[in-house]
Design a protein around this motif. Structure first.
Motif, PDB file in Angstrom:
ATOM      1  N   UNK A 263      13.239 111.006 -21.088  1.00 61.75           N
ATOM      2  CA  UNK A 263      14.175 111.656 -20.179  1.00 61.75           C
ATOM      3  C   UNK A 263      15.610 111.176 -20.342  1.00 61.75           C
ATOM      4  N   UNK A 264      15.877 110.357 -21.362  1.00 57.75           N
ATOM      5  CA  UNK A 264      17.237 109.893 -21.618  1.00 57.75           C
ATOM      6  C   UNK A 264      17.769 110.618 -22.851  1.00 57.75           C
ATOM      7  N   UNK A 265      18.898 111.307 -22.694  1.00 52.10           N
ATOM      8  CA  UNK A 265      19.401 112.117 -23.807  1.00 52.10           C
ATOM      9  C   UNK A 265      20.921 112.108 -23.927  1.00 52.10           C
ATOM     10  N   UNK A 266      21.628 111.469 -22.997  1.00 46.13           N
ATOM     11  CA  UNK A 266      23.091 111.466 -23.017  1.00 46.13           C
ATOM     12  C   UNK A 266      23.623 110.325 -23.893  1.00 46.13           C
ATOM     13  N   UNK A 267      24.878 110.431 -24.359  1.00 43.96           N
ATOM     14  CA  UNK A 267      25.440 109.414 -25.251  1.00 43.96           C
ATOM     15  C   UNK A 267      25.655 108.050 -24.600  1.00 43.96           C
ATOM     16  N   UNK A 268      25.787 107.998 -23.268  1.00 43.99           N
ATOM     17  CA  UNK A 268      26.063 106.720 -22.614  1.00 43.99           C
ATOM     18  C   UNK A 268      25.303 106.633 -21.295  1.00 43.99           C
ATOM     19  N   UNK A 269      25.185 105.397 -20.792  1.00 43.39           N
ATOM     20  CA  UNK A 269      24.516 105.157 -19.513  1.00 43.39           C
ATOM     21  C   UNK A 269      25.241 105.885 -18.382  1.00 43.39           C
ATOM     22  N   UNK A 270      26.558 105.805 -18.376  1.00 44.86           N
ATOM     23  CA  UNK A 270      27.330 106.473 -17.326  1.00 44.86           C
ATOM     24  C   UNK A 270      27.093 107.966 -17.305  1.00 44.86           C
TER      25      UNK A 270
ATOM     26  N   UNK B 196      19.597  99.871 -25.566  1.00 42.63           N
ATOM     27  CA  UNK B 196      19.177  98.994 -24.477  1.00 42.63           C
ATOM     28  C   UNK B 196      17.722  98.582 -24.655  1.00 42.63           C
ATOM     29  N   UNK B 197      17.339  97.540 -23.932  1.00 51.58           N
ATOM     30  CA  UNK B 197      15.936  97.117 -23.932  1.00 51.58           C
ATOM     31  C   UNK B 197      15.101  98.116 -23.141  1.00 51.58           C
ATOM     32  N   UNK B 198      13.771  97.996 -23.251  1.00 49.72           N
ATOM     33  CA  UNK B 198      12.891  98.888 -22.519  1.00 49.72           C
ATOM     34  C   UNK B 198      13.100  98.806 -21.022  1.00 49.72           C
ATOM     35  N   UNK B 199      13.259  97.594 -20.503  1.00 44.82           N
ATOM     36  CA  UNK B 199      13.491  97.421 -19.075  1.00 44.82           C
ATOM     37  C   UNK B 199      14.811  98.006 -18.633  1.00 44.82           C
ATOM     38  N   UNK B 200      15.839  97.857 -19.455  1.00 39.01           N
ATOM     39  CA  UNK B 200      17.141  98.425 -19.124  1.00 39.01           C
ATOM     40  C   UNK B 200      17.094  99.950 -19.145  1.00 39.01           C
ATOM     41  N   UNK B 201      16.390 100.521 -20.120  1.00 38.70           N
ATOM     42  CA  UNK B 201      16.267 101.985 -20.174  1.00 38.70           C
ATOM     43  C   UNK B 201      15.516 102.512 -18.957  1.00 38.70           C
ATOM     44  N   UNK B 202      14.491 101.771 -18.519  1.00 39.81           N
ATOM     45  CA  UNK B 202      13.759 102.196 -17.323  1.00 39.81           C
ATOM     46  C   UNK B 202      14.690 102.210 -16.109  1.00 39.81           C
ATOM     47  N   UNK B 203      15.561 101.205 -16.008  1.00 31.44           N
ATOM     48  CA  UNK B 203      16.500 101.169 -14.891  1.00 31.44           C
ATOM     49  C   UNK B 203      17.492 102.326 -14.968  1.00 31.44           C
ATOM     50  N   UNK B 204      17.910 102.697 -16.176  1.00 32.69           N
ATOM     51  CA  UNK B 204      18.816 103.840 -16.336  1.00 32.69           C
ATOM     52  C   UNK B 204      18.125 105.123 -15.883  1.00 32.69           C
ATOM     53  N   UNK B 205      16.857 105.293 -16.270  1.00 35.37           N
ATOM     54  CA  UNK B 205      16.118 106.494 -15.873  1.00 35.37           C
ATOM     55  C   UNK B 205      15.996 106.579 -14.355  1.00 35.37           C
ATOM     56  N   UNK B 206      15.757 105.440 -13.704  1.00 36.19           N
ATOM     57  CA  UNK B 206      15.659 105.428 -12.238  1.00 36.19           C
ATOM     58  C   UNK B 206      17.017 105.752 -11.616  1.00 36.19           C
ATOM     59  N   UNK B 207      18.079 105.184 -12.167  1.00 40.09           N
ATOM     60  CA  UNK B 207      19.416 105.473 -11.651  1.00 40.09           C
ATOM     61  C   UNK B 207      19.742 106.957 -11.791  1.00 40.09           C
ATOM     62  N   UNK B 208      19.355 107.553 -12.924  1.00 42.97           N
ATOM     63  CA  UNK B 208      19.622 108.978 -13.136  1.00 42.97           C
ATOM     64  C   UNK B 208      18.892 109.825 -12.104  1.00 42.97           C
ATOM     65  N   UNK B 209      17.665 109.449 -11.760  1.00 41.32           N
ATOM     66  CA  UNK B 209      16.928 110.166 -10.715  1.00 41.32           C
ATOM     67  C   UNK B 209      17.567 109.973  -9.346  1.00 41.32           C
ATOM     68  N   UNK B 210      17.916 108.735  -9.035  1.00 37.26           N
ATOM     69  CA  UNK B 210      18.494 108.451  -7.723  1.00 37.26           C
ATOM     70  C   UNK B 210      19.865 109.089  -7.539  1.00 37.26           C
ATOM     71  N   UNK B 211      20.569 109.373  -8.640  1.00 38.59           N
ATOM     72  CA  UNK B 211      21.893 109.989  -8.530  1.00 38.59           C
ATOM     73  C   UNK B 211      21.828 111.370  -7.889  1.00 38.59           C
ATOM     74  N   UNK B 212      20.636 111.986  -7.915  1.00 40.68           N
ATOM     75  CA  UNK B 212      20.449 113.290  -7.285  1.00 40.68           C
ATOM     76  C   UNK B 212      20.140 113.157  -5.793  1.00 40.68           C
ATOM     77  N   UNK B 213      20.015 111.908  -5.326  1.00 42.42           N
ATOM     78  CA  UNK B 213      19.685 111.628  -3.927  1.00 42.42           C
ATOM     79  C   UNK B 213      18.426 112.360  -3.485  1.00 42.42           C
ATOM     80  N   UNK B 214      17.309 112.176  -4.224  1.00 43.08           N
ATOM     81  CA  UNK B 214      16.082 112.912  -3.888  1.00 43.08           C
ATOM     82  C   UNK B 214      15.463 112.408  -2.596  1.00 43.08           C
ATOM     83  N   UNK B 215      14.711 113.291  -1.939  1.00 44.68           N
ATOM     84  CA  UNK B 215      13.948 112.892  -0.759  1.00 44.68           C
ATOM     85  C   UNK B 215      12.735 112.056  -1.160  1.00 44.68           C
ATOM     86  N   UNK B 216      12.166 112.369  -2.324  1.00 42.64           N
ATOM     87  CA  UNK B 216      10.966 111.693  -2.813  1.00 42.64           C
ATOM     88  C   UNK B 216      11.205 111.214  -4.229  1.00 42.64           C
ATOM     89  N   UNK B 217      10.946 109.934  -4.477  1.00 38.44           N
ATOM     90  CA  UNK B 217      11.047 109.362  -5.808  1.00 38.44           C
ATOM     91  C   UNK B 217       9.636 109.087  -6.310  1.00 38.44           C
TER      92      UNK B 217
END
Length: 221
Positions: free
Chosen positions: A100-107, A148-169
């Motif tokens: 689910x990560x496809x953009x050129x940068x974390x930001x 990034x490391x696997x753990x760092x990529x996982x944190x990026x994926x979570x941040x990308x989901x949370x940026x949508x302010x979902x009701x359910x994660x």
């Protein structure tokens, strides 16, 4: 918030052969609670999460989100407003964050969802900064996710989901492959989200994480 009633699901091979995964499965998730799916590999945990995210549809039974039935025809209709609203309300973090990560940068990864929602630039920047701080990504904003490391990529994926302010994660094996430091950080973040009123559904093989999150257990298989 989520109701699965008497769900049947089978994967089908190209030759038509069916491989049943779920039979007469029912589950409810109330707003603001943390629920952990526990069960052996192949028991259907990931399938349940895919159904909740409308990435798969049951062969029988009903899935309701907020009381509204979620059905293939409505979700897959052209320009479906319902599908867009569903994917804003429900955020899904895959077991393998790389898919689910496809953009050129974390930001840009964190900003992608809010930009698609048409949020003002100032609000997008605020969400990126807030989530980078929450998940310890401050110094990685300009880095490419594949570096990034696997753990760092996982944190990026979570941040990308949370940026949508979902009701359910929804998180499929969120600590899989993480070291102790990244696991501790992730558990703290999830606990804080639940304390703030967010709803979390995760699958895991680690009872200690379930205990630390004080999650309600649903056994599958």
């Amino acid at each position: 918030m989520v109701e699965l009633s008497h769900i049947d699901f089978a994967y089908r091979q190209p030759d038509g052969e069916a491989h049943p995964v779920l039979h007469d499965f029912s589950m409810t998730i109330r707003r603001g609670e943390c629920v952990a799916l526990l069960g052996p590999n192949g028991s259907g945990k990931t399938t349940i999460m895919r159904i909740i995210n409308a990435l798969a549809f049951p062969d029988a039974g009903v899935y309701r989100l907020g009381g509204t039935p979620v059905e293939r025809g409505i979700v897959q209709a052209r320009d479906s407003r319902f599908a867009k609203a569903l994917h804003q309300r429900v955020g899904f973090v895959f077991q393998n964050a790389d898919v689910q990560l496809f953009c050129p940068s974390v930001g840009e990864e964190i900003a992608f969802g809010p930009l698609q929602m048409g949020l003002p630039e100032a609000e997008v920047d605020r969400r990126v900064a807030d989530l980078a701080g929450l998940l310890g990504l401050d110094g990685m904003i300009d880095r490419a996710p594949y570096r990034l490391s696997g753990g760092e990529r996982k944190r990026v994926a979570i941040a990308a989901c949370l940026s949508m302010n979902p009701d359910l994660l929804v998180l499929d094996e969120p600590t899989d492959g993480l070291d102790e430091r990244n696991t501790d950080l992730l558990v703290r973040v999830l606990a804080d989200l639940v304390a703030a009123g967010k709803t979390v559904l995760l699958s895991t093989h680690h009872p200690d994480i379930v205990e630390r999150l004080d999650a309600r257990v649903v056994r599958v298989g």
